[in-house]
Design a protein around this motif. Structure first.
Motif, mmCIF file in Angstrom:
data_model
loop_
_atom_site.group_PDB
_atom_site.id
_atom_site.type_symbol
_atom_site.label_atom_id
_atom_site.label_comp_id
_atom_site.label_asym_id
_atom_site.label_seq_id
_atom_site.Cartn_x
_atom_site.Cartn_y
_atom_site.Cartn_z
ATOM 1 N N GLU A 33 0.857 -1.180 0.000
ATOM 2 C CA GLU A 33 0.000 0.000 0.000
ATOM 3 C C GLU A 33 0.893 1.229 0.000
ATOM 4 O O GLU A 33 1.733 1.383 0.875
ATOM 5 C CB GLU A 33 -0.915 0.009 1.215
ATOM 6 N N ASP A 34 0.711 2.069 -0.983
ATOM 7 C CA ASP A 34 1.458 3.315 -1.081
ATOM 8 C C ASP A 34 0.444 4.441 -1.138
ATOM 9 O O ASP A 34 -0.218 4.638 -2.154
ATOM 10 C CB ASP A 34 2.343 3.315 -2.328
ATOM 11 N N ILE A 35 0.309 5.176 -0.029
ATOM 12 C CA ILE A 35 -0.679 6.246 0.063
ATOM 13 C C ILE A 35 0.076 7.572 0.117
ATOM 14 O O ILE A 35 0.914 7.787 0.986
ATOM 15 C CB ILE A 35 -1.572 6.056 1.300
ATOM 16 N N ARG A 36 -0.258 8.434 -0.861
ATOM 17 C CA ARG A 36 0.407 9.722 -1.001
ATOM 18 C C ARG A 36 -0.640 10.841 -1.055
ATOM 19 O O ARG A 36 -1.815 10.555 -1.264
ATOM 20 C CB ARG A 36 1.222 9.746 -2.298
ATOM 21 N N PRO A 37 -0.242 12.088 -0.915
ATOM 22 C CA PRO A 37 -1.208 13.193 -1.039
ATOM 23 C C PRO A 37 -1.850 13.266 -2.424
ATOM 24 O O PRO A 37 -2.979 13.708 -2.570
ATOM 25 C CB PRO A 37 -0.373 14.448 -0.767
ATOM 26 N N ASP A 38 -1.125 12.817 -3.454
ATOM 27 C CA ASP A 38 -1.669 12.890 -4.810
ATOM 28 C C ASP A 38 -2.326 11.595 -5.276
ATOM 29 O O ASP A 38 -2.720 11.474 -6.431
ATOM 30 C CB ASP A 38 -0.569 13.283 -5.794
ATOM 31 N N GLY A 39 -2.473 10.598 -4.411
ATOM 32 C CA GLY A 39 -3.137 9.357 -4.802
ATOM 33 C C GLY A 39 -2.643 8.166 -4.013
ATOM 34 O O GLY A 39 -2.029 8.301 -2.962
ATOM 35 N N PHE A 40 -2.906 6.984 -4.552
ATOM 36 C CA PHE A 40 -2.497 5.761 -3.867
ATOM 37 C C PHE A 40 -2.312 4.627 -4.867
ATOM 38 O O PHE A 40 -2.815 4.671 -5.987
ATOM 39 C CB PHE A 40 -3.536 5.341 -2.819
ATOM 40 N N LYS A 51 -6.024 -11.983 -7.002
ATOM 41 C CA LYS A 51 -5.084 -10.870 -7.139
ATOM 42 C C LYS A 51 -5.891 -9.591 -7.321
ATOM 43 O O LYS A 51 -6.943 -9.594 -7.959
ATOM 44 C CB LYS A 51 -4.188 -11.055 -8.356
ATOM 45 N N GLU A 52 -5.371 -8.495 -6.770
ATOM 46 C CA GLU A 52 -6.016 -7.200 -6.929
ATOM 47 C C GLU A 52 -4.968 -6.100 -6.979
ATOM 48 O O GLU A 52 -4.008 -6.113 -6.211
ATOM 49 C CB GLU A 52 -6.975 -6.917 -5.776
ATOM 50 N N ASP A 53 -5.153 -5.174 -7.919
ATOM 51 C CA ASP A 53 -4.315 -3.988 -8.029
ATOM 52 C C ASP A 53 -5.225 -2.777 -8.188
ATOM 53 O O ASP A 53 -6.214 -2.843 -8.928
ATOM 54 C CB ASP A 53 -3.378 -4.081 -9.239
ATOM 55 N N ARG A 54 -4.892 -1.680 -7.500
ATOM 56 C CA ARG A 54 -5.663 -0.437 -7.600
ATOM 57 C C ARG A 54 -4.731 0.754 -7.567
ATOM 58 O O ARG A 54 -3.704 0.723 -6.894
ATOM 59 C CB ARG A 54 -6.628 -0.288 -6.420
ATOM 60 N N ALA A 55 -5.121 1.794 -8.294
ATOM 61 C CA ALA A 55 -4.396 3.056 -8.249
ATOM 62 C C ALA A 55 -5.423 4.175 -8.321
ATOM 63 O O ALA A 55 -6.371 4.106 -9.100
ATOM 64 C CB ALA A 55 -3.415 3.159 -9.414
ATOM 65 N N GLY A 56 -5.228 5.186 -7.491
ATOM 66 C CA GLY A 56 -6.158 6.304 -7.474
ATOM 67 C C GLY A 56 -5.421 7.622 -7.447
ATOM 68 O O GLY A 56 -4.247 7.691 -7.092
ATOM 69 N N ASP A 57 -6.132 8.678 -7.836
ATOM 70 C CA ASP A 57 -5.530 10.009 -7.805
ATOM 71 C C ASP A 57 -6.250 10.898 -6.804
ATOM 72 O O ASP A 57 -7.212 10.480 -6.155
ATOM 73 C CB ASP A 57 -5.510 10.633 -9.206
ATOM 74 N N GLU A 58 -5.783 12.133 -6.679
ATOM 75 C CA GLU A 58 -6.339 13.049 -5.684
ATOM 76 C C GLU A 58 -7.764 13.484 -5.993
ATOM 77 O O GLU A 58 -8.446 14.038 -5.148
ATOM 78 C CB GLU A 58 -5.442 14.284 -5.519
ATOM 79 N N HIS A 59 -8.243 13.220 -7.208
ATOM 80 C CA HIS A 59 -9.604 13.595 -7.583
ATOM 81 C C HIS A 59 -10.621 12.493 -7.293
ATOM 82 O O HIS A 59 -11.798 12.653 -7.573
ATOM 83 C CB HIS A 59 -9.656 13.958 -9.063
ATOM 84 N N GLY A 60 -10.172 11.377 -6.793
ATOM 85 C CA GLY A 60 -11.068 10.263 -6.488
ATOM 86 C C GLY A 60 -11.230 9.272 -7.629
ATOM 87 O O GLY A 60 -12.032 8.351 -7.542
ATOM 88 N N ASN A 61 -10.484 9.449 -8.713
ATOM 89 C CA ASN A 61 -10.542 8.507 -9.835
ATOM 90 C C ASN A 61 -9.712 7.272 -9.491
ATOM 91 O O ASN A 61 -8.593 7.398 -9.000
ATOM 92 C CB ASN A 61 -9.997 9.157 -11.105
ATOM 93 N N ILE A 62 -10.265 6.108 -9.768
ATOM 94 C CA ILE A 62 -9.580 4.863 -9.442
ATOM 95 C C ILE A 62 -9.559 3.963 -10.672
ATOM 96 O O ILE A 62 -10.554 3.818 -11.372
ATOM 97 C CB ILE A 62 -10.274 4.133 -8.275
ATOM 98 N N ARG A 63 -8.412 3.376 -10.933
ATOM 99 C CA ARG A 63 -8.254 2.348 -11.974
ATOM 100 C C ARG A 63 -7.760 1.103 -11.260
ATOM 101 O O ARG A 63 -6.919 1.180 -10.381
ATOM 102 C CB ARG A 63 -7.222 2.763 -13.020
#
Length: 120
Positions: A33-40, A51-63
């Motif tokens: 888990e890598d949680i940053r101010p600009d996303g995760f 298996k699961e992978d997720r990435a998100g940005d500061e606007h709440g968009n998640i892929r």
């Protein structure tokens, strides 16, 4: 006689339900888990094949994506986007709408080419 039938039934149920028994003993292979101010970014892999992978940005968009094997050992993989347009999954196992009939498609194209005019 009843006890023998009951024991046979329980053994039969246990033999017919092996997929869930493996899930009970599943262990985490890797997790990050890598949680940053600009996303995760997150990653999870379990010994039973999930298996699961997720990435998100500061606007709440998640892929993201997740995958697993069915009890019939068929692989399932889903990728998705979750943004202002909602949750949008894609994958070969998801149902798809039937194709638009040719006649309907032609009618839609004609309507688009000939907009309604109230003067006539």
């Amino acid at each position: 006689m009843f006890k023998i039938l009951l024991v046979c039934a329980l053994v039969g149920l246990a033999a017919a339900y092996p997929g869930q028994l493996d899930d009970v003993n599943a262990e985490v292979i890797s997790r990050s888990e890598d949680i940053r101010p600009d996303g995760f970014n997150t990653h999870l892999e379990i010994s039973n094949g999930i298996k699961e992978d997720r990435a998100g940005d500061e606007h709440g968009n998640i892929r993201g994506s997740f995958s697993f094997d069915t009890p019939e050992d068929e692989p399932v993989e889903i990728t998705y986007i979750a943004d202002e347009n909602g949750y949008q999954p894609t994958g070969a196992v998801l149902p798809t709408p039937p194709p638009i009939p040719v006649e309907i498609q032609r009618a839609l194209e004609w309507i688009a080419a000939h907009p309604y005019n109230e003067e006539h």
